[in-house]
Scaffold this motif. Structure first.
Motif, PDB file in Angstrom:
ATOM      1  N   ILE A 301       1.058  -1.256  -0.136  1.00  0.00           N
ATOM      2  CA  ILE A 301      -0.072  -0.198  -0.269  1.00  0.00           C
ATOM      3  C   ILE A 301       1.012   1.110   0.032  1.00  0.00           C
ATOM      4  N   SER A 302       2.028   1.156   0.815  1.00  0.00           N
ATOM      5  CA  SER A 302       2.864   2.573   1.047  1.00  0.00           C
ATOM      6  C   SER A 302       3.504   2.729  -0.463  1.00  0.00           C
ATOM      7  N   ASP A 303       4.038   1.764  -1.151  1.00  0.00           N
ATOM      8  CA  ASP A 303       4.424   1.821  -2.525  1.00  0.00           C
ATOM      9  C   ASP A 303       3.705   2.211  -3.529  1.00  0.00           C
ATOM     10  N   GLY A 304       2.134   1.821  -3.487  1.00  0.00           N
ATOM     11  CA  GLY A 304       1.283   2.343  -4.436  1.00  0.00           C
ATOM     12  C   GLY A 304       0.916   3.715  -3.937  1.00  0.00           C
ATOM     13  N   VAL A 305       0.999   4.157  -2.734  1.00  0.00           N
ATOM     14  CA  VAL A 305       0.686   5.665  -2.567  1.00  0.00           C
ATOM     15  C   VAL A 305       1.657   6.400  -2.704  1.00  0.00           C
ATOM     16  N   HIS A 306       2.938   5.944  -2.643  1.00  0.00           N
ATOM     17  CA  HIS A 306       4.127   7.038  -3.082  1.00  0.00           C
ATOM     18  C   HIS A 306       4.049   7.085  -4.444  1.00  0.00           C
ATOM     19  N   GLN A 307       3.603   6.174  -5.361  1.00  0.00           N
ATOM     20  CA  GLN A 307       3.529   6.029  -6.693  1.00  0.00           C
ATOM     21  C   GLN A 307       2.247   7.034  -7.157  1.00  0.00           C
ATOM     22  N   ALA A 308       1.189   6.957  -6.419  1.00  0.00           N
ATOM     23  CA  ALA A 308       0.346   8.038  -6.538  1.00  0.00           C
ATOM     24  C   ALA A 308       0.407   9.435  -6.386  1.00  0.00           C
ATOM     25  N   VAL A 309       1.225   9.456  -5.343  1.00  0.00           N
ATOM     26  CA  VAL A 309       1.522  10.957  -4.985  1.00  0.00           C
ATOM     27  C   VAL A 309       2.330  11.693  -5.977  1.00  0.00           C
ATOM     28  N   GLU A 310       3.299  10.815  -6.612  1.00  0.00           N
ATOM     29  CA  GLU A 310       4.281  11.447  -7.478  1.00  0.00           C
ATOM     30  C   GLU A 310       3.363  11.905  -8.794  1.00  0.00           C
ATOM     31  N   GLU A 311       2.484  10.900  -9.126  1.00  0.00           N
ATOM     32  CA  GLU A 311       1.578  11.009 -10.200  1.00  0.00           C
ATOM     33  C   GLU A 311       0.810  12.443 -10.080  1.00  0.00           C
ATOM     34  N   LEU A 312       0.406  12.624  -8.914  1.00  0.00           N
ATOM     35  CA  LEU A 312      -0.546  13.660  -8.472  1.00  0.00           C
ATOM     36  C   LEU A 312       0.289  15.190  -8.539  1.00  0.00           C
ATOM     37  N   ARG A 313       1.391  15.039  -8.187  1.00  0.00           N
ATOM     38  CA  ARG A 313       2.218  16.317  -8.226  1.00  0.00           C
ATOM     39  C   ARG A 313       2.458  16.749  -9.528  1.00  0.00           C
ATOM     40  N   GLN A 314       2.262  15.983 -10.429  1.00  0.00           N
ATOM     41  CA  GLN A 314       2.553  16.468 -11.810  1.00  0.00           C
ATOM     42  C   GLN A 314       1.234  17.132 -12.414  1.00  0.00           C
ATOM     43  N   SER A 315       0.203  16.901 -11.870  1.00  0.00           N
ATOM     44  CA  SER A 315      -1.197  17.555 -12.327  1.00  0.00           C
ATOM     45  C   SER A 315      -1.793  18.410 -11.525  1.00  0.00           C
ATOM     46  N   LEU A 316      -1.293  18.620 -10.145  1.00  0.00           N
ATOM     47  CA  LEU A 316      -1.930  19.542  -9.074  1.00  0.00           C
ATOM     48  C   LEU A 316      -1.716  20.979  -9.617  1.00  0.00           C
ATOM     49  N   PRO A 317      -2.549  21.953  -9.237  1.00  0.00           N
ATOM     50  CA  PRO A 317      -2.397  23.288  -9.693  1.00  0.00           C
ATOM     51  C   PRO A 317      -0.994  23.896  -8.880  1.00  0.00           C
ATOM     52  N   GLN A 318      -0.469  24.861  -9.567  1.00  0.00           N
ATOM     53  CA  GLN A 318       0.753  25.472  -8.781  1.00  0.00           C
ATOM     54  C   GLN A 318       0.408  26.019  -7.530  1.00  0.00           C
ATOM     55  N   GLY A 319       1.241  25.793  -6.552  1.00  0.00           N
ATOM     56  CA  GLY A 319       1.265  26.354  -5.187  1.00  0.00           C
ATOM     57  C   GLY A 319       0.336  25.321  -4.238  1.00  0.00           C
ATOM     58  N   VAL A 320       0.131  24.203  -4.755  1.00  0.00           N
ATOM     59  CA  VAL A 320      -0.623  23.088  -3.892  1.00  0.00           C
ATOM     60  C   VAL A 320       0.519  22.075  -3.720  1.00  0.00           C
ATOM     61  N   ASP A 321       0.787  21.744  -2.449  1.00  0.00           N
ATOM     62  CA  ASP A 321       1.921  20.724  -2.166  1.00  0.00           C
ATOM     63  C   ASP A 321       1.248  19.645  -1.285  1.00  0.00           C
ATOM     64  N   ILE A 322       1.707  18.368  -1.816  1.00  0.00           N
ATOM     65  CA  ILE A 322       1.034  17.170  -1.013  1.00  0.00           C
ATOM     66  C   ILE A 322       2.602  16.623  -0.559  1.00  0.00           C
ATOM     67  N   VAL A 323       2.137  16.133   0.868  1.00  0.00           N
ATOM     68  CA  VAL A 323       3.504  15.720   1.276  1.00  0.00           C
ATOM     69  C   VAL A 323       3.108  14.466   2.179  1.00  0.00           C
ATOM     70  N   ILE A 324       3.770  13.148   2.410  1.00  0.00           N
ATOM     71  CA  ILE A 324       3.514  12.392   3.258  1.00  0.00           C
ATOM     72  C   ILE A 324       4.093  12.437   4.464  1.00  0.00           C
ATOM     73  N   SER A 325       3.258  12.807   5.413  1.00  0.00           N
ATOM     74  CA  SER A 325       3.751  13.322   6.889  1.00  0.00           C
ATOM     75  C   SER A 325       3.999  12.171   7.594  1.00  0.00           C
ATOM     76  N   GLY A 326       3.420  10.910   7.541  1.00  0.00           N
ATOM     77  CA  GLY A 326       3.706   9.531   8.145  1.00  0.00           C
ATOM     78  C   GLY A 326       3.229   8.354   7.527  1.00  0.00           C
ATOM     79  N   ASP A 327       4.106   7.348   7.583  1.00  0.00           N
ATOM     80  CA  ASP A 327       4.300   6.131   6.849  1.00  0.00           C
ATOM     81  C   ASP A 327       4.661   5.087   7.708  1.00  0.00           C
ATOM     82  N   ASP A 328       3.556   4.074   8.119  1.00  0.00           N
ATOM     83  CA  ASP A 328       3.790   2.865   9.120  1.00  0.00           C
ATOM     84  C   ASP A 328       4.839   1.904   8.413  1.00  0.00           C
ATOM     85  N   ALA A 329       4.862   1.900   7.101  1.00  0.00           N
ATOM     86  CA  ALA A 329       5.778   0.960   6.503  1.00  0.00           C
ATOM     87  C   ALA A 329       7.009   1.148   6.384  1.00  0.00           C
TER      88      ALA A 329
END
Length: 412
Positions: A301-329
């Protein structure tokens, strides 16, 4: 069988590999290949998998007491899911305005099939629920399950309301599609709602009450069938609609006797104050919690979420930042790496000790090769048996020895 005969058979097997080195090499190569293949398929967990397939059904009934929720919502949902095949335990909790039913299945049950059966069972009784109750939500996890990953979305250019819309329409759907994710929890979100500021003096002066306003507000947005119009060559379906999208349209609604909402109240759009606030690096934003399915793999799940976050960063509007603040993996990966490091050190130390005592590199080469081959074979056996690689001293699927049967608990 005597000890002597066992020794003879073992010696014959050893002599067979000595006389046929090519066969011995091929067998060891097969073991190593099987171990490498299992390395990419075996589950990696912190502890052995002892969780059972669990599905939660949550229903919201705003304004209803716990007793009303229990009698009109919880009992209906319980009766529906009790007929699903493979159920071993049902527990329910009824609170003010909400109902939660947790269904536990047999350890061998397929969670996807079980979730589909529960959805079908709940959909058949949806019409028996009160009109004001929201549609039940089915999640493939315990309702009390903790998030295994936490994310924060912040922006220098957007307000919380705009961030909430972005998370609802884009980010949460993408993360929910990651394999193994059961639910995406939101924190600090604020949705835009109509806010009505009532002037009690003006309302009383016109002989109106709050009940009159409540009756009008309940019929503002409707979309219902009104029948059909039949002609010689055509058949037209008629629907009655009355939607309000702006504060001006809201204030233009007539209450009675030519009195409009705008005469006794002020309507504006404002964010709905949420019950939680989220701040990341000094910025107010929206938080996300990733809840894994029962019997899911946290590392995958962690690997899949990390990949999804990288894809989202390419399409999010400028000025929007998404950060993984905690990961039990991260802890699981570190623990498994420590185990691997300990195994490698053990193999090296054992090989060095053998060489120090024998002082013969040829004699040392045999155990130096056989130990990694044996470890690879163990890994293949773990994969074939359906076990997982974890940090405990035992491997298992955690099926347990709980009694079968169907028990129903209700707490109000």
């Amino acid at each position: 069988m005597s000890i002597e005969s066992q020794n003879k058979r073992g010696g014959a097997l050893a002599s067979l590999f000595v006389k046929r080195p090519v066969m011995a090499f091929v067998i060891n190569a097969i073991i190593v290949v099987a171990g490498l293949a299992a390395l990419f398929g075996v589950q990696v967990r912190e502890l052995p998998n002892v969780s059972r397939p669990v599905i939660s059904v949550s229903t919201s009934y705003p304004g209803a007491s716990a007793e009303t929720v229990d009698s009109e919502v919880t009992s209906v949902v319980e009766g529906a899911v009790a007929r699903v095949s493979g159920v071993t335990d049902i527990s329910s909790s009824s609170r003010y305005g909400s109902s939660r039913t947790t269904i536990e299945f047999d350890a061998n049950a397929d969670l996807n099939i079980a979730a589909s059966d529960v959805r079908d069972a709940v959909s058949r009784v949806t019409r028996q629920l009160p009109a004001d109750a929201e549609a039940p939500t089915v999640v493939k996890a315990d309702a009390n399950a903790q998030a295994i990953m936490r994310l924060s979305i912040t922006s220098d250019r957007m307000g919380i309301g705009e961030l909430t819309d972005l998370v609802d329409t884009t980010i949460s759907d993408r993360l929910a599609a990651v394999p193994g994710v059961a639910d995406v929890q939101l924190y600090g979100n604020e949705s835009q709602i109509f806010t009505v500021d009532i002037n009690q003096a003006k309302l009383s002066a016109r002989g109106l009450t709050l009940a009159d306003l409540s009756t009008v507000f309940s019929t503002i947005s409707i979309n219902s069938p009104a029948g059909t119009l039949n002609a010689v060559n055509q058949n037209i379906i008629v629907r009655a609609t009355a939607s309000v999208t702006t504060p001006g349209e809201f204030e233009n609604i007539t209450i009675k006797n030519n009195v409009r909402v705008g005469d006794v109240a002020t309507v504006y759009i404002a964010p709905n104050p949420g019950s939680t606030k989220m701040r990341s690096e000094g910025k107010t934003g929206v938080g996300l919690g990733i809840v894994g399915q029962a019997q899911s793999n946290t590392v995958q799940i962690s690997d899949g979420v990390h990949q999804a976050v990288e894809e989202l960063r390419q399409s999010l509007p400028q000025g929007v930042d998404i950060v993984i603040s905690g990961d039990d993996a991260e802890f699981i990966r570190s623990a498994i790496e420590e185990v691997i490091r300990a195994i490698v050190i053990s193999v090296v130390v054992v090989t060095a000790i053998i060489y120090v005592f024998l002082r013969d590199w040829r004699a040392t080469l045999i155990p130096a090769i056989s130990m990694p081959v044996a470890l690879a074979g163990s890994l293949a056996g773990i994969y074939l048996a359906g076990f997982s690689v974890n940090t405990s001293d035992a491997f298992g699927t955690g099926s347990g020895n709980r009694p079968s049967g169907r028990r129903r608990h209700r707490r109000a």
